[in-house]
Design an enzyme around this catalytic site. Sequence first.
Site, short mmCIF file in Angstrom:
data_model
loop_
_atom_site.label_atom_id
_atom_site.label_comp_id
_atom_site.label_asym_id
_atom_site.label_seq_id
_atom_site.Cartn_x
_atom_site.Cartn_y
_atom_site.Cartn_z
N HIS A 72 11.73 24.09 -4.25
CA HIS A 72 10.44 24.75 -4.36
C HIS A 72 9.58 23.99 -5.37
O HIS A 72 10.10 23.36 -6.29
CB HIS A 72 10.66 26.20 -4.83
N ALA B 176 6.29 26.63 3.96
CA ALA B 176 6.31 27.52 2.81
C ALA B 176 4.94 28.16 2.63
O ALA B 176 3.91 27.52 2.82
CB ALA B 176 6.70 26.74 1.57
N ALA B 177 4.94 29.43 2.23
CA ALA B 177 3.68 30.16 2.04
C ALA B 177 2.77 29.47 1.04
O ALA B 177 1.54 29.53 1.14
CB ALA B 177 3.99 31.57 1.56
N CYS B 178 3.39 28.79 0.07
CA CYS B 178 2.60 28.15 -0.99
C CYS B 178 1.84 26.93 -0.50
O CYS B 178 1.04 26.37 -1.22
CB CYS B 178 3.50 27.73 -2.15
N HIS B 179 2.13 26.47 0.73
CA HIS B 179 1.46 25.24 1.21
C HIS B 179 0.62 25.52 2.43
O HIS B 179 0.40 24.65 3.25
CB HIS B 179 2.49 24.18 1.58
#
Length: 368
Positions: A72, A313-316
Amino acid sequence: AGSPPAGRKAKELIGSARDSLARMVGARPEDIVFTSGGTEANNTVIHAARRHCLESRPGRGTPHFVTSSVEHDSVRLPLEQLRRDGLAETTFVAVSPRSGRAEVDDVLAAVRPNTCLVSIMLANNETGVIMPIPELSRRIRALNQRRAAEGLPRILVHTDAAQMIGKGRVDVQELGVNYLTIVGHKFYGPRIGALYVRGPGSTAPLHPLLFGGGQERSFRPGTENTPMIAGLGQAAELVSKNWEAYEAHMRDVRDYLEARLEASFGKERIHFNSRFKGSKRLCNTSNFSILGPGLQGHRVLAHCKVLLASVGAACHSDKGDQPSSILLGCGIPPDVAQNALRLSVGRDTSRADVDLAVQDLLQAVAQL
Protein backbone atom coordinates in the site's frame (compact mmCIF):
# COMPACT_ATOMS: atom_id res chain seq x y z
CA ALA A 1 -10.39 11.19 30.20
CA GLY A 2 -10.30 12.83 33.67
CA SER A 3 -11.76 11.58 36.91
CA PRO A 4 -15.35 12.99 36.99
CA PRO A 5 -17.98 10.33 36.19
CA ALA A 6 -18.18 11.21 32.46
CA GLY A 7 -14.40 11.10 32.17
CA ARG A 8 -14.27 7.77 33.95
CA LYS A 9 -16.91 6.38 31.58
CA ALA A 10 -14.88 7.53 28.57
CA LYS A 11 -11.76 5.91 30.02
CA GLU A 12 -13.67 2.64 30.57
CA LEU A 13 -14.96 2.68 26.97
CA ILE A 14 -11.42 3.10 25.66
CA GLY A 15 -10.11 0.34 27.93
CA SER A 16 -12.85 -2.04 26.88
CA ALA A 17 -12.24 -1.30 23.18
CA ARG A 18 -8.53 -1.98 23.71
CA ASP A 19 -9.43 -5.36 25.25
CA SER A 20 -11.69 -6.17 22.27
CA LEU A 21 -9.00 -5.34 19.70
CA ALA A 22 -6.43 -7.37 21.60
CA ARG A 23 -8.80 -10.35 21.70
CA MET A 24 -9.47 -10.08 17.97
CA VAL A 25 -5.78 -10.46 17.04
CA GLY A 26 -4.61 -12.66 19.94
CA ALA A 27 -2.64 -9.87 21.64
CA ARG A 28 -2.41 -8.33 25.12
CA PRO A 29 -4.38 -5.10 25.68
CA GLU A 30 -1.18 -3.21 26.50
CA ASP A 31 0.13 -4.07 23.00
CA ILE A 32 -2.61 -2.03 21.29
CA VAL A 33 -2.11 1.67 20.46
CA PHE A 34 -4.97 3.59 18.84
CA THR A 35 -4.14 5.69 15.76
CA SER A 36 -6.07 7.80 13.24
CA GLY A 37 -5.92 4.93 10.72
CA GLY A 38 -3.67 2.57 8.81
CA THR A 39 -1.59 5.32 7.19
CA GLU A 40 -0.52 6.69 10.56
CA ALA A 41 0.13 3.21 11.96
CA ASN A 42 2.36 2.27 9.00
CA ASN A 43 4.28 5.55 9.13
CA THR A 44 4.77 5.15 12.89
CA VAL A 45 6.36 1.72 12.47
CA ILE A 46 8.75 2.94 9.76
CA HIS A 47 9.73 5.95 11.88
CA ALA A 48 10.21 3.83 15.02
CA ALA A 49 12.33 1.18 13.30
CA ARG A 50 14.58 3.81 11.70
CA ARG A 51 15.04 5.67 14.95
CA HIS A 52 15.76 2.44 16.86
CA CYS A 53 18.38 1.46 14.28
CA LEU A 54 20.15 4.82 14.59
CA GLU A 55 20.07 4.78 18.39
CA SER A 56 21.26 1.21 18.75
CA ARG A 57 24.11 1.56 16.20
CA PRO A 58 25.24 5.21 16.19
CA GLY A 59 27.47 6.06 13.23
CA ARG A 60 27.02 2.65 11.57
CA GLY A 61 25.46 3.73 8.27
CA THR A 62 21.99 4.46 6.94
CA PRO A 63 19.11 2.21 8.10
CA HIS A 64 17.89 -0.19 5.40
CA PHE A 65 14.28 -1.33 4.86
CA VAL A 66 12.97 -4.32 2.94
CA THR A 67 9.42 -4.33 1.60
CA SER A 68 7.51 -5.73 -1.38
CA SER A 69 6.74 -4.15 -4.75
CA VAL A 70 2.98 -4.47 -4.11
CA GLU A 71 2.59 -2.64 -0.78
CA HIS A 72 0.00 0.00 0.00
CA ASP A 73 1.16 3.58 -0.62
CA SER A 74 1.25 4.25 3.13
CA VAL A 75 4.28 1.92 3.27
CA ARG A 76 5.80 2.60 -0.16
CA LEU A 77 5.68 6.41 -0.14
CA PRO A 78 7.23 7.07 3.30
CA LEU A 79 10.09 4.71 2.37
CA GLU A 80 10.57 6.45 -0.98
CA GLN A 81 10.56 9.82 0.79
CA LEU A 82 13.18 8.69 3.33
CA ARG A 83 15.29 7.40 0.44
CA ARG A 84 15.03 10.73 -1.42
CA ASP A 85 16.00 12.59 1.76
CA GLY A 86 19.03 10.33 2.21
CA LEU A 87 17.64 9.06 5.53
CA ALA A 88 17.11 5.41 4.58
CA GLU A 89 17.90 2.78 1.99
CA THR A 90 15.02 0.65 0.71
CA THR A 91 14.76 -2.55 -1.30
CA PHE A 92 11.40 -3.26 -2.99
CA VAL A 93 11.26 -7.02 -3.51
CA ALA A 94 9.32 -8.07 -6.62
CA VAL A 95 6.54 -10.62 -6.13
CA SER A 96 6.81 -13.92 -7.94
CA PRO A 97 4.75 -13.99 -11.16
CA ARG A 98 4.10 -17.67 -10.42
CA SER A 99 2.58 -17.19 -6.97
CA GLY A 100 1.74 -13.47 -6.72
CA ARG A 101 3.55 -13.58 -3.34
CA ALA A 102 6.66 -11.92 -1.98
CA GLU A 103 8.57 -15.17 -1.51
CA VAL A 104 10.46 -15.60 1.76
CA ASP A 105 13.77 -16.50 0.06
CA ASP A 106 13.58 -13.36 -2.09
CA VAL A 107 12.84 -11.16 0.93
CA LEU A 108 15.73 -12.66 2.92
CA ALA A 109 18.09 -12.29 -0.07
CA ALA A 110 17.48 -8.51 0.13
CA VAL A 111 18.65 -8.28 3.77
CA ARG A 112 21.86 -6.31 4.42
CA PRO A 113 23.94 -5.81 7.58
CA ASN A 114 22.16 -2.45 8.14
CA THR A 115 18.60 -3.80 7.62
CA CYS A 116 16.30 -2.62 10.42
CA LEU A 117 12.76 -3.53 9.25
CA VAL A 118 11.01 -5.96 6.92
CA SER A 119 7.46 -4.83 6.13
CA ILE A 120 5.28 -7.15 4.04
CA MET A 121 1.48 -6.85 3.86
CA LEU A 122 -0.60 -9.80 5.10
CA ALA A 123 -2.85 -9.83 2.02
CA ASN A 124 -2.72 -7.74 -1.12
CA ASN A 125 -5.57 -5.28 -1.64
CA GLU A 126 -5.85 -5.81 -5.42
CA THR A 127 -5.23 -9.52 -5.93
CA GLY A 128 -6.21 -10.76 -2.45
CA VAL A 129 -3.10 -12.99 -2.40
CA ILE A 130 -2.06 -13.89 1.16
CA MET A 131 1.65 -13.47 1.93
CA PRO A 132 3.75 -16.08 3.80
CA ILE A 133 4.17 -14.01 6.98
CA PRO A 134 4.44 -16.83 9.61
CA GLU A 135 7.30 -18.45 7.67
CA LEU A 136 8.98 -15.07 7.08
CA SER A 137 8.86 -14.27 10.82
CA ARG A 138 10.28 -17.70 11.74
CA ARG A 139 13.17 -17.33 9.32
CA ILE A 140 13.94 -13.78 10.49
CA ARG A 141 13.94 -14.91 14.15
CA ALA A 142 16.56 -17.53 13.27
CA LEU A 143 18.52 -14.97 11.24
CA ASN A 144 18.40 -12.52 14.18
CA GLN A 145 20.13 -15.07 16.44
CA ARG A 146 22.99 -15.32 13.95
CA ARG A 147 23.10 -11.53 13.55
CA ALA A 148 23.28 -11.00 17.33
CA ALA A 149 26.41 -13.17 17.43
CA GLU A 150 27.93 -10.95 14.73
CA GLY A 151 26.96 -7.71 16.49
CA LEU A 152 24.42 -6.78 13.80
CA PRO A 153 21.09 -5.07 14.61
CA ARG A 154 17.94 -7.11 15.09
CA ILE A 155 15.55 -7.03 12.13
CA LEU A 156 12.00 -6.10 13.12
CA VAL A 157 8.99 -7.50 11.24
CA HIS A 158 5.83 -5.54 10.38
CA THR A 159 2.71 -6.64 8.52
CA ASP A 160 -0.13 -4.41 7.37
CA ALA A 161 -3.19 -6.58 8.09
CA ALA A 162 -5.72 -4.04 6.79
CA GLN A 163 -7.21 -6.38 4.17
CA MET A 164 -7.20 -9.58 6.19
CA ILE A 165 -8.97 -8.71 9.45
CA GLY A 166 -12.62 -9.78 9.37
CA LYS A 167 -12.03 -12.03 6.36
CA GLY A 168 -9.71 -14.67 7.82
CA ARG A 169 -7.84 -15.69 10.93
CA VAL A 170 -5.39 -13.08 12.23
CA ASP A 171 -3.37 -14.11 15.27
CA VAL A 172 -0.22 -12.19 16.16
CA GLN A 173 1.28 -15.22 17.93
CA GLU A 174 0.94 -17.38 14.79
CA LEU A 175 2.18 -14.55 12.58
CA GLY A 176 5.16 -13.92 14.86
CA VAL A 177 5.44 -10.23 13.92
CA ASN A 178 6.64 -7.29 16.02
CA TYR A 179 4.07 -4.89 14.54
CA LEU A 180 0.68 -5.30 12.88
CA THR A 181 -1.54 -2.59 11.38
CA ILE A 182 -5.29 -2.63 12.07
CA VAL A 183 -7.71 -0.54 9.97
CA GLY A 184 -11.29 -0.06 11.21
CA HIS A 185 -13.21 0.61 8.00
CA LYS A 186 -11.95 -2.64 6.45
CA PHE A 187 -13.98 -4.65 8.99
CA TYR A 188 -17.13 -2.51 9.10
CA GLY A 189 -15.78 -0.29 11.88
CA PRO A 190 -15.26 3.47 11.98
CA ARG A 191 -12.47 5.17 10.06
CA ILE A 192 -9.73 4.94 12.62
CA GLY A 193 -7.11 2.32 13.26
CA ALA A 194 -4.72 0.80 15.73
CA LEU A 195 -1.23 -0.58 15.85
CA TYR A 196 -0.30 -3.85 17.53
CA VAL A 197 3.21 -3.64 19.01
CA ARG A 198 4.73 -6.67 20.72
CA GLY A 199 5.71 -5.01 24.02
CA PRO A 200 5.65 -1.34 23.02
CA GLY A 201 8.87 0.41 23.98
CA SER A 202 10.30 -2.73 25.61
CA THR A 203 10.30 -5.83 23.36
CA ALA A 204 9.60 -3.83 20.20
CA PRO A 205 10.77 -0.23 19.91
CA LEU A 206 8.08 2.41 19.54
CA HIS A 207 8.81 6.11 19.06
CA PRO A 208 6.00 8.63 18.68
CA LEU A 209 5.50 10.60 15.46
CA LEU A 210 3.64 13.26 17.45
CA PHE A 211 4.32 14.98 20.79
CA GLY A 212 1.64 16.40 23.04
CA GLY A 213 -0.61 15.62 25.95
CA GLY A 214 0.63 12.15 26.79
CA GLN A 215 -2.42 10.11 25.71
CA GLU A 216 -1.85 6.46 24.67
CA ARG A 217 1.16 6.34 27.05
CA SER A 218 2.67 9.18 24.96
CA PHE A 219 3.08 6.81 22.00
CA ARG A 220 0.20 8.60 20.28
CA PRO A 221 -0.73 11.85 22.03
CA GLY A 222 -3.82 13.91 21.19
CA THR A 223 -7.24 13.80 22.83
CA GLU A 224 -8.68 10.34 22.29
CA ASN A 225 -11.45 10.01 19.72
CA THR A 226 -13.64 8.12 22.21
CA PRO A 227 -16.76 7.49 20.04
CA MET A 228 -14.67 6.14 17.16
CA ILE A 229 -12.56 4.02 19.50
CA ALA A 230 -15.71 2.58 21.09
CA GLY A 231 -17.07 1.78 17.61
CA LEU A 232 -13.80 0.10 16.67
CA GLY A 233 -14.10 -2.06 19.79
CA GLN A 234 -17.63 -3.12 18.84
CA ALA A 235 -16.56 -3.98 15.28
CA ALA A 236 -13.70 -6.05 16.74
CA GLU A 237 -16.13 -7.96 18.99
CA LEU A 238 -18.23 -8.88 15.94
CA VAL A 239 -15.14 -10.13 14.11
CA SER A 240 -14.00 -12.24 17.07
CA LYS A 241 -17.43 -13.89 17.33
CA ASN A 242 -18.29 -14.28 13.65
CA TRP A 243 -15.22 -14.20 11.41
CA GLU A 244 -15.53 -17.85 10.37
CA ALA A 245 -19.16 -17.35 9.29
CA TYR A 246 -18.24 -14.10 7.48
CA GLU A 247 -15.40 -15.86 5.68
CA ALA A 248 -17.51 -18.85 4.61
CA HIS A 249 -20.31 -16.59 3.34
CA MET A 250 -18.00 -14.28 1.36
CA ARG A 251 -16.08 -17.18 -0.17
CA ASP A 252 -19.32 -18.83 -1.27
CA VAL A 253 -20.64 -15.66 -2.92
CA ARG A 254 -17.25 -14.81 -4.51
CA ASP A 255 -16.94 -18.32 -5.97
CA TYR A 256 -20.50 -18.02 -7.29
CA LEU A 257 -19.54 -14.68 -8.91
CA GLU A 258 -16.56 -16.26 -10.67
CA ALA A 259 -18.65 -19.18 -11.89
CA ARG A 260 -21.34 -16.77 -13.23
CA LEU A 261 -18.72 -14.69 -15.04
CA GLU A 262 -17.37 -17.77 -16.85
CA ALA A 263 -20.87 -19.00 -17.65
CA SER A 264 -22.00 -15.59 -18.98
CA PHE A 265 -18.96 -14.45 -20.95
CA GLY A 266 -17.40 -17.82 -21.76
CA LYS A 267 -14.30 -19.23 -20.11
CA GLU A 268 -12.01 -18.01 -22.87
CA ARG A 269 -13.10 -14.38 -22.42
CA ILE A 270 -12.51 -14.14 -18.65
CA HIS A 271 -9.01 -14.01 -17.21
CA PHE A 272 -8.77 -14.26 -13.41
CA ASN A 273 -5.89 -12.04 -12.29
CA SER A 274 -5.91 -13.21 -8.69
CA ARG A 275 -5.73 -16.99 -9.10
CA PHE A 276 -2.16 -18.13 -8.59
CA LYS A 277 -1.38 -21.82 -8.34
CA GLY A 278 -0.53 -22.78 -4.78
CA SER A 279 -1.34 -19.35 -3.27
CA LYS A 280 -4.20 -18.68 -0.89
CA ARG A 281 -6.25 -15.54 -1.40
CA LEU A 282 -8.79 -13.48 0.52
CA CYS A 283 -12.31 -14.86 0.56
CA ASN A 284 -13.96 -11.68 -0.76
CA THR A 285 -11.80 -10.50 -3.65
CA SER A 286 -12.09 -11.26 -7.35
CA ASN A 287 -9.81 -9.49 -9.78
CA PHE A 288 -10.56 -10.39 -13.40
CA SER A 289 -10.33 -9.05 -16.95
CA ILE A 290 -12.93 -9.37 -19.68
CA LEU A 291 -10.68 -9.95 -22.68
CA GLY A 292 -11.08 -8.00 -25.90
CA PRO A 293 -10.20 -4.63 -27.46
CA GLY A 294 -11.89 -1.53 -26.05
CA LEU A 295 -12.88 -3.28 -22.81
CA GLN A 296 -10.59 -1.38 -20.46
CA GLY A 297 -11.77 -1.61 -16.88
CA HIS A 298 -12.66 2.07 -16.56
CA ARG A 299 -14.68 2.01 -19.82
CA VAL A 300 -16.67 -1.06 -18.76
CA LEU A 301 -17.44 0.53 -15.37
CA ALA A 302 -18.52 3.80 -17.02
CA HIS A 303 -21.25 1.85 -18.85
CA CYS A 304 -22.47 -0.03 -15.78
CA LYS A 305 -25.79 1.07 -14.27
CA VAL A 306 -25.86 -0.68 -10.87
CA LEU A 307 -22.39 -2.10 -10.31
CA LEU A 308 -20.05 -0.21 -7.99
CA ALA A 309 -16.51 -1.48 -8.42
CA SER A 310 -12.97 -0.35 -8.95
CA VAL A 311 -10.21 -1.02 -11.43
CA GLY A 312 -7.65 -1.14 -8.60
CA ALA A 313 -7.00 0.37 -5.19
CA ALA A 314 -9.52 2.99 -4.05
CA CYS A 315 -6.65 5.38 -3.34
CA HIS A 316 -5.68 5.48 -7.03
CA SER A 317 -9.07 6.00 -8.61
CA ASP A 318 -7.77 9.05 -10.47
CA LYS A 319 -5.33 6.98 -12.57
CA GLY A 320 -8.23 5.45 -14.53
CA ASP A 321 -6.59 4.51 -17.82
CA GLN A 322 -3.25 3.18 -16.53
CA PRO A 323 -3.01 -0.57 -15.91
CA SER A 324 -2.41 -1.36 -12.24
CA SER A 325 1.28 -1.49 -11.33
CA ILE A 326 0.38 -4.20 -8.80
CA LEU A 327 -1.01 -6.48 -11.53
CA LEU A 328 1.92 -5.74 -13.85
CA GLY A 329 4.21 -6.61 -10.93
CA CYS A 330 2.43 -9.96 -10.60
CA GLY A 331 3.26 -10.75 -14.22
CA ILE A 332 -0.16 -9.97 -15.75
CA PRO A 333 0.38 -8.75 -19.36
CA PRO A 334 -0.41 -5.01 -19.88
CA ASP A 335 -3.28 -5.63 -22.34
CA VAL A 336 -4.94 -7.96 -19.80
CA ALA A 337 -4.15 -5.71 -16.83
CA GLN A 338 -5.78 -2.65 -18.38
CA ASN A 339 -9.08 -4.55 -18.66
CA ALA A 340 -8.97 -5.50 -14.99
CA LEU A 341 -11.93 -5.06 -12.65
CA ARG A 342 -11.75 -5.74 -8.94
CA LEU A 343 -15.02 -6.87 -7.39
CA SER A 344 -15.29 -7.39 -3.65
CA VAL A 345 -18.20 -9.08 -1.93
CA GLY A 346 -19.25 -8.27 1.62
CA ARG A 347 -21.06 -9.75 4.60
CA ASP A 348 -24.44 -8.84 3.13
CA THR A 349 -23.79 -9.61 -0.55
CA SER A 350 -26.19 -12.26 -1.87
CA ARG A 351 -26.20 -14.48 -4.95
CA ALA A 352 -29.05 -12.29 -6.25
CA ASP A 353 -26.72 -9.27 -6.02
CA VAL A 354 -24.13 -11.21 -8.01
CA ASP A 355 -26.70 -12.01 -10.72
CA LEU A 356 -27.52 -8.29 -11.02
CA ALA A 357 -23.85 -7.34 -11.21
CA VAL A 358 -23.05 -9.91 -13.91
CA GLN A 359 -26.15 -8.83 -15.89
CA ASP A 360 -24.93 -5.24 -15.65
CA LEU A 361 -21.47 -6.18 -16.91
CA LEU A 362 -23.04 -8.04 -19.85
CA GLN A 363 -25.06 -5.00 -20.94
CA ALA A 364 -22.03 -2.70 -20.48
CA VAL A 365 -19.80 -4.93 -22.63
CA ALA A 366 -22.57 -5.20 -25.27
CA GLN A 367 -22.47 -1.40 -25.65
CA LEU A 368 -18.71 -1.43 -26.17
